[in-house]
Design a protein around this motif. Structure first.
Motif, PDB file in Angstrom:
ATOM      1  N   LEU A 147       0.848  -1.275  -0.082  1.00 27.37           N
ATOM      2  CA  LEU A 147       0.146   0.033  -0.012  1.00 27.37           C
ATOM      3  C   LEU A 147       0.869   1.305   0.131  1.00 27.37           C
ATOM      4  N   GLY A 148       0.836   2.171  -1.109  1.00 27.63           N
ATOM      5  CA  GLY A 148       1.375   3.260  -1.279  1.00 27.63           C
ATOM      6  C   GLY A 148       2.926   3.354  -1.554  1.00 27.63           C
ATOM      7  N   ARG A 149       3.501   2.098  -1.625  1.00 27.79           N
ATOM      8  CA  ARG A 149       4.832   1.840  -1.939  1.00 27.79           C
ATOM      9  C   ARG A 149       5.061   2.250  -3.566  1.00 27.79           C
ATOM     10  N   ASN A 150       4.369   1.922  -4.277  1.00 25.14           N
ATOM     11  CA  ASN A 150       4.527   1.952  -5.726  1.00 25.14           C
ATOM     12  C   ASN A 150       3.141   2.740  -6.212  1.00 25.14           C
ATOM     13  N   GLU A 151       2.708   3.893  -5.633  1.00 29.13           N
ATOM     14  CA  GLU A 151       1.819   4.503  -6.042  1.00 29.13           C
ATOM     15  C   GLU A 151       2.131   5.354  -7.250  1.00 29.13           C
ATOM     16  N   THR A 152       1.244   5.355  -7.988  1.00 33.71           N
ATOM     17  CA  THR A 152       1.397   5.989  -9.404  1.00 33.71           C
ATOM     18  C   THR A 152       0.864   7.548  -9.270  1.00 33.71           C
ATOM     19  N   GLY A 153       1.321   8.069 -10.336  1.00 35.59           N
ATOM     20  CA  GLY A 153       0.885   9.617 -10.072  1.00 35.59           C
ATOM     21  C   GLY A 153      -0.712   9.872 -10.071  1.00 35.59           C
ATOM     22  N   TYR A 154      -1.636   9.024 -10.921  1.00 31.13           N
ATOM     23  CA  TYR A 154      -3.107   8.990 -10.752  1.00 31.13           C
ATOM     24  C   TYR A 154      -3.401   8.658  -9.331  1.00 31.13           C
ATOM     25  N   GLY A 155      -2.795   7.514  -8.608  1.00 33.06           N
ATOM     26  CA  GLY A 155      -3.412   7.231  -7.339  1.00 33.06           C
ATOM     27  C   GLY A 155      -3.109   8.463  -6.500  1.00 33.06           C
ATOM     28  N   ILE A 156      -1.934   9.043  -6.383  1.00 31.98           N
ATOM     29  CA  ILE A 156      -1.599  10.043  -5.540  1.00 31.98           C
ATOM     30  C   ILE A 156      -2.656  11.097  -5.791  1.00 31.98           C
ATOM     31  N   MET A 157      -3.037  11.449  -7.020  1.00 38.89           N
ATOM     32  CA  MET A 157      -3.928  12.422  -7.345  1.00 38.89           C
ATOM     33  C   MET A 157      -5.436  12.177  -6.707  1.00 38.89           C
ATOM     34  N   GLU A 210       7.008  12.008  -5.225  1.00 38.59           N
ATOM     35  CA  GLU A 210       5.290  12.001  -5.626  1.00 38.59           C
ATOM     36  C   GLU A 210       5.124  13.055  -6.762  1.00 38.59           C
ATOM     37  N   ALA A 211       5.735  14.196  -6.530  1.00 42.76           N
ATOM     38  CA  ALA A 211       5.393  15.359  -7.653  1.00 42.76           C
ATOM     39  C   ALA A 211       5.879  14.691  -9.052  1.00 42.76           C
ATOM     40  N   GLN A 212       6.969  14.234  -8.969  1.00 41.17           N
ATOM     41  CA  GLN A 212       7.471  13.560 -10.193  1.00 41.17           C
ATOM     42  C   GLN A 212       6.457  12.532 -10.737  1.00 41.17           C
ATOM     43  N   GLU A 213       5.943  11.563 -10.058  1.00 40.17           N
ATOM     44  CA  GLU A 213       5.079  10.604 -10.420  1.00 40.17           C
ATOM     45  C   GLU A 213       3.954  11.512 -11.103  1.00 40.17           C
ATOM     46  N   ILE A 214       3.226  12.460 -10.449  1.00 38.30           N
ATOM     47  CA  ILE A 214       2.160  13.214 -10.894  1.00 38.30           C
ATOM     48  C   ILE A 214       2.603  13.873 -12.199  1.00 38.30           C
ATOM     49  N   ALA A 215       3.726  14.476 -12.344  1.00 33.94           N
ATOM     50  CA  ALA A 215       4.149  15.194 -13.690  1.00 33.94           C
ATOM     51  C   ALA A 215       4.187  14.107 -14.803  1.00 33.94           C
ATOM     52  N   ASP A 216       4.831  13.096 -14.403  1.00 36.38           N
ATOM     53  CA  ASP A 216       4.898  11.832 -15.625  1.00 36.38           C
ATOM     54  C   ASP A 216       3.562  11.318 -15.786  1.00 36.38           C
ATOM     55  N   TYR A 217       2.544  11.251 -15.003  1.00 35.87           N
ATOM     56  CA  TYR A 217       1.236  10.897 -15.363  1.00 35.87           C
ATOM     57  C   TYR A 217       0.515  11.658 -16.241  1.00 35.87           C
ATOM     58  N   LEU A 218       0.622  13.079 -15.800  1.00 34.09           N
ATOM     59  CA  LEU A 218       0.127  14.115 -16.784  1.00 34.09           C
ATOM     60  C   LEU A 218       0.735  14.326 -18.229  1.00 34.09           C
ATOM     61  N   ILE A 219       1.723  14.093 -18.273  1.00 31.24           N
ATOM     62  CA  ILE A 219       2.606  14.104 -19.337  1.00 31.24           C
ATOM     63  C   ILE A 219       2.244  13.023 -20.438  1.00 31.24           C
ATOM     64  N   GLN A 220       2.254  11.802 -19.835  1.00 32.71           N
ATOM     65  CA  GLN A 220       1.956  10.686 -20.563  1.00 32.71           C
ATOM     66  C   GLN A 220       0.441  10.696 -20.907  1.00 32.71           C
ATOM     67  N   GLN A 221      -0.467  11.305 -20.546  1.00 34.21           N
ATOM     68  CA  GLN A 221      -1.949  11.520 -20.863  1.00 34.21           C
ATOM     69  C   GLN A 221      -2.163  12.419 -22.012  1.00 34.21           C
ATOM     70  N   ASN A 222      -1.145  13.243 -22.419  1.00 37.22           N
ATOM     71  CA  ASN A 222      -1.140  13.950 -23.349  1.00 37.22           C
ATOM     72  C   ASN A 222      -1.264  13.294 -24.715  1.00 37.22           C
ATOM     73  N   VAL A 223      -2.112  13.771 -25.505  1.00 35.94           N
ATOM     74  CA  VAL A 223      -1.982  13.127 -27.007  1.00 35.94           C
ATOM     75  C   VAL A 223      -0.793  13.340 -27.777  1.00 35.94           C
ATOM     76  N   GLY A 224      -0.076  12.334 -28.210  1.00 42.72           N
ATOM     77  CA  GLY A 224       1.229  12.455 -28.848  1.00 42.72           C
ATOM     78  C   GLY A 224       2.502  12.764 -27.932  1.00 42.72           C
ATOM     79  N   ALA A 225       2.373  12.623 -26.619  1.00 47.72           N
ATOM     80  CA  ALA A 225       3.447  13.072 -25.798  1.00 47.72           C
ATOM     81  C   ALA A 225       4.228  11.804 -25.818  1.00 47.72           C
ATOM     82  N   VAL A 226       3.428  10.401 -25.728  1.00 46.23           N
ATOM     83  CA  VAL A 226       4.328   9.311 -25.788  1.00 46.23           C
ATOM     84  C   VAL A 226       4.025   8.459 -26.997  1.00 46.23           C
ATOM     85  N   ASP A 227       5.017   7.902 -27.386  1.00 49.87           N
ATOM     86  CA  ASP A 227       4.788   6.779 -28.680  1.00 49.87           C
ATOM     87  C   ASP A 227       4.036   5.806 -28.243  1.00 49.87           C
TER      88      ASP A 227
END
Length: 613
Positions: free
Chosen positions: A424-434, A537-554
């Motif tokens: 619980l909480g150890r590998n929390e993703t950006g979405y989970g933190i939000m 935790e802040a980096q996880e949130i940033a990575d999540y939001l970046i990856q959700q952007n259309v075209g941001a990730v191959d």
């Protein structure tokens, strides 16, 4: 005629094909097993396994306190929403204890709301071998009513089949039940049975003692009113007031006894609550959302849909001491962290909560699970009960996502040697933190959402951020902030420079990270609160939001393959082993087919050149 080369290839294929197919099947099986396990998180040191599997819409569970020593002695009972009671024996064999004791044809099946009705509560009385079940059924006119049936079995250890049954229908005959607002949890306390009854969709009757709906009822184990009930008039079974112990409730599905005191977990409209039930109490429910908050020890908002409630006493060595003297409640909600099991710490001396609720079993949000597996489906933990060595949890829907999906009972035990890998909480993703921090209470997730704060939609978020960071107005604002002499803004000068030195997506990623850690890092005023999150935790949130952007990730096949192989290379996880097994089988099969094809081509070429027979 086949060449020697082809004959050797055929023999190799005949030997290798069964192995290849077995490896592929093993890989798929391991992946399927790992998939459902990965959806759940637990505190460190706890194990999670499927204890029994073979139920249809299981709705509640009751564990035999002192099961017999024989393999076929009952260990626990499980109710199925559509009317079966099943008993699981010590050897984990499953037996139908009772069925066809009421009529009910739902208008539509779950997950449609019209399917939220049926067999919902169960309680055991070991002293007499009684099994009580509560349910909503259709009478001869197809009208929904509530009822309780008591099944008789062997005292102490119970049995796989009942010896008789008694219906308590007379108590409830005059009142209507309703979808999702029916009779629910029960508790046996010595010679007394407590029963929770939903308001039947008629909140105006909830505070009247002349209706059984919206109440906690109290009766003997034979279904008769007790003389010290607060509204008792006489011994008439058709007079609801004779049975009422507390009123003014909406949907008190969870019911538990602790230190001789009664508690309930109740479903409201947009908020839910946990409260102690005392003799003659009025919970205040009158149809208004605010009334659910009255006289409550704990209010959950937004709704988490609490269902079955269990108490783990201080002397019950099922879990370590820090997990005892707690209430455990199953949460069947569909909002963020509203699915799983939470612990409630109640101060009995002061009659109030001693601490905020703590997650114990957490099911990762559905949208997050769907990104990893399109087969992931909605889960609804509805039942839980403590045995001598474990907590048993009942999800309404199957936990496995395969063609033979069957309802299961999950077993949670404190077993560090077999601990669940997803802590619980150890590998929390950006979405989970939000979700945990309540970010989506202010920010919408779609372009059309109209929330207090800007939308975090995947289509426009990153372009909006980049446009802002490239604007002259933003550079002027940074210059004004750099000129400030206060400690906060001076401390984040390096962060501002780091953002402006970066380009493209990296600039957006850095800005989000610093914004999450300190919303004032680049400005003098903001409505966004400081969340107290660390850099990881802040980096996880940033990575999540970046990856959700259309075209941001191959999203091509090469990128998907790379994403699958990265965990394999990094840690050789269970999922990685599954990929290896499947891949080995696929490569072997493809290689054999390729050898056959190439052999045939070579033989035809030799013939064309005059070298073949």
């Amino acid at each position: 005629m086949a060449t020697d080369f082809q004959r050797r290839a055929m023999r190799a294929w005949a030997i290798g094909l069964p192995w290849a197919l077995a490896m592929m099947a093993q890989g798929l099986a391991v992946a399927a097993t790992d998939r459902w396990l990965k959806e759940w998180e637990l505190p460190e040191g706890f194990s999670l396994t499927i204890d029994a599997e073979g139920f249809h819409l299981p709705s509640a569970i009751a564990v035999v306190p002192n099961p017999g020593p024989h393999p076929k002695d009952p260990l626990y009972f499980v109710t199925e929403l559509r009317g079966k009671i099943k008993v699981v024996a010590n050897d984990r064999s499953i037996h139908t204890f009772a069925e066809d004791f009421f009529e009910l044809v739902p208008f539509r099946e779950l997950p449609a709301t019209e399917g939220e009705v049926g067999l919902a509560g169960i309680a055991l009385d070991p002293a007499h071998g009684y099994v009580f079940v509560s349910f909503a059924y259709q009478d001869t006119n197809k009208v929904l009513r509530n009822n309780i049936v008591r099944f008789d079995t062997r005292p102490g250890t119970f049995a796989l089949q009942p010896t008789g049954s008694v219906s308590f229908a007379d108590i409830f005959d005059a009142d209507l039940s309703r979808l999702s607002h029916q009779i629910g949890g029960m508790v046996v306390d010595g010679p007394t049975l407590y029963v929770s009854v939903g308001d039947g969709g008629q909140p105006f009757n909830s505070q009247s003692p002349y209706y059984t709906t919206g109440k906690i009822l109290r009766m003997t184990l034979d279904g008769r009113p007790l003389p010290d009930n607060p509204f008792r008039v006489d011994d008439d079974l058709n007079q609801p007031a004779n049975f009422v112990w507390a009123l003014g409730l909406r949907n008190p599905f969870g019911l538990a006894m602790a230190h001789g005191r009664l508690f309930t977990a109740e479903n409201g409209l947009h908020i839910d609550r946990f409260l102690e039930i005392r003799r003659g109490d009025n919970g205040g429910w009158d149809g208004h959302n605010w009334s659910i908050g009255m006289n409550s020890a704990m209010v959950f908002g937004p709704t988490v849909s609490p269902v079955q409630l269990a108490w783990l006493g201080p002397d019950q060595a099922v879990f370590p001491p820090e997990y005892r003297s707690k209430f455990y409640v199953a949460m069947a909600g569909d909002k963020g962290d509203a699915q799983g099991v939470v612990m409630l710490d109640y101060d009995f001396e002061r009659g109030r909560m001693a601490d905020r609720p703590r997650q114990f079993l957490w099911l990762r949000p559905l949208s997050e699970r769907r990104r990893e597996s399109p087969l992931a489906r909605f889960q609804v933990p509805v039942g839980l009960a403590f045995g001598r060595d474990a907590l048993y949890v009942v999800p309404l829907y199957p936990v496995r996502h395969d063609r033979q999906a069957r309802g299961a009972v999950l077993r949670i035990a404190f077993e560090p040697a077999r601990a669940h890998p997803h802590v619980l909480g150890r590998n929390e993703t950006g979405y989970g933190i939000m979700v945990r921090m309540g970010c989506f209470g202010c920010h919408g997730q779609r372009i059309t959402d109209k929330f207090l704060a800007p939308s975090l939609d995947k289509e426009t978020l990153i372009p909006r951020i980049l446009a802002q960071l490239d604007s002259p107005a933003y550079r002027r604002m940074l210059a004004e902030v750099d000129a400030l002499g206060d400690e906060l803004h001076q401390a984040h000068r390096t962060a501002r420079r780091e953002v402006m030195a970066a380009e493209g997506m990296e600039r957006a990623r850095l800005w989000i990270k610093h914004r999450v850690m300190e919303p004032l890092f680049d400005r003098t005023a903001t409505a966004m609160p400081k969340l107290g999150l660390g850099e990881k935790e802040a980096q996880e949130i940033a990575d999540y939001l970046i990856q959700q952007n259309v075209g941001a990730v191959d999203t091509g096949w090469a990128a998907r393959l790379r994403q699958r192989l990265e965990p394999l290379i990094a840690g050789r996880s269970r999922r990685g082993l599954a990929l290896m097994s499947f891949g080995a089988g696929a490569v072997c099969t493809a290689g054999a087919v390729g050898v056959w094809f190439v052999g045939g081509r070579w033989r035809r070429r030799r013939r064309a050149l005059g070298g073949g027979r």
